[in-house]
Design a protein around this motif. Sequence first.
Motif, PDB file in Angstrom:
ATOM      1  N   MET A  21      -7.213   3.118  25.202  1.00 26.30           N
ATOM      2  CA  MET A  21      -8.112   2.879  24.109  1.00 26.30           C
ATOM      3  C   MET A  21      -8.950   4.143  23.890  1.00 26.30           C
ATOM      4  O   MET A  21      -9.521   4.687  24.822  1.00 26.30           O
ATOM      5  N   ASN A  22      -9.014   4.583  22.679  1.00 26.97           N
ATOM      6  CA  ASN A  22      -9.796   5.761  22.323  1.00 26.97           C
ATOM      7  C   ASN A  22     -11.271   5.389  22.175  1.00 26.97           C
ATOM      8  O   ASN A  22     -11.616   4.222  22.021  1.00 26.97           O
ATOM      9  N   LYS A  59     -13.130   5.801  19.680  1.00 27.82           N
ATOM     10  CA  LYS A  59     -13.411   5.201  18.365  1.00 27.82           C
ATOM     11  C   LYS A  59     -13.134   3.706  18.358  1.00 27.82           C
ATOM     12  O   LYS A  59     -13.656   2.974  17.524  1.00 27.82           O
ATOM     13  N   ASP A  60     -12.306   3.215  19.286  1.00 27.05           N
ATOM     14  CA  ASP A  60     -11.950   1.797  19.328  1.00 27.05           C
ATOM     15  C   ASP A  60     -12.863   0.974  20.228  1.00 27.05           C
ATOM     16  O   ASP A  60     -12.746  -0.252  20.280  1.00 27.05           O
ATOM     17  N   LYS A  79     -16.056  -1.005  21.674  1.00 28.81           N
ATOM     18  CA  LYS A  79     -17.036  -1.885  21.038  1.00 28.81           C
ATOM     19  C   LYS A  79     -18.199  -2.150  21.990  1.00 28.81           C
ATOM     20  O   LYS A  79     -18.126  -1.859  23.181  1.00 28.81           O
ATOM     21  N   ASP A  91     -10.867  10.415  18.818  1.00 26.97           N
ATOM     22  CA  ASP A  91      -9.465  10.150  19.156  1.00 26.97           C
ATOM     23  C   ASP A  91      -9.128  10.378  20.620  1.00 26.97           C
ATOM     24  O   ASP A  91      -7.968  10.297  21.003  1.00 26.97           O
ATOM     25  N   ASP A 100      -9.634   9.517  24.875  1.00 26.62           N
ATOM     26  CA  ASP A 100      -9.969   8.402  25.769  1.00 26.62           C
ATOM     27  C   ASP A 100     -10.634   8.892  27.050  1.00 26.62           C
ATOM     28  O   ASP A 100     -10.981   8.096  27.913  1.00 26.62           O
ATOM     29  N   THR A 123     -12.562   5.563  28.868  1.00 27.14           N
ATOM     30  CA  THR A 123     -12.454   4.153  28.512  1.00 27.14           C
ATOM     31  C   THR A 123     -11.517   3.424  29.469  1.00 27.14           C
ATOM     32  O   THR A 123     -11.452   2.207  29.464  1.00 27.14           O
TER      33      THR A 123
END
Length: 148
Positions: free
Chosen positions: A1-2, A4-5, A7, A62, A64, A75
């Motif tokens: 998971m980058n 930007k992803d 949460k 972009d 991780d 991440t």
Amino acid sequence: MNFKDIKQGYPLYVLDRKALCAKTLNVREVSLPHVDAKIGGATNLVVDILTDDGQPYVMMADADVAYPDGMVISTSVDNILRELTSMRNTAQQALDRVDKERQTVERCNSLLADLDPAQREKQQTEKRFEKIENMQQQMFEMLKKLTE
């Protein structure tokens, strides 16, 4: 998971390479990807991440894994594990070289003594002083036992 992803509430894995400690932080806030000329240049997007310890991070959107200030932030725990394995392997290789380097020093000292009379005399003098110091230490210990 980058990055930007990621949460709010997701974990971030942090390895401090200097202090050799690892921790897991929870994400409190994540910005939308944006351009930051100081970090990513004019074409790369970054995200601002705030963790539960109050530390803000600016990460390439972009990616991780990031390497700010002697740390590894990811991440994925797998990236931290790979980094730890790499650090351990590097340290083990250095330790494995110690004996070889010690042998090299001993052999060079021997060759220096064989080829340079002044060096030979210096080494012999050092050995004599070392013997005297050892004998002095032994005598001190014997006197100490006698006075007890």
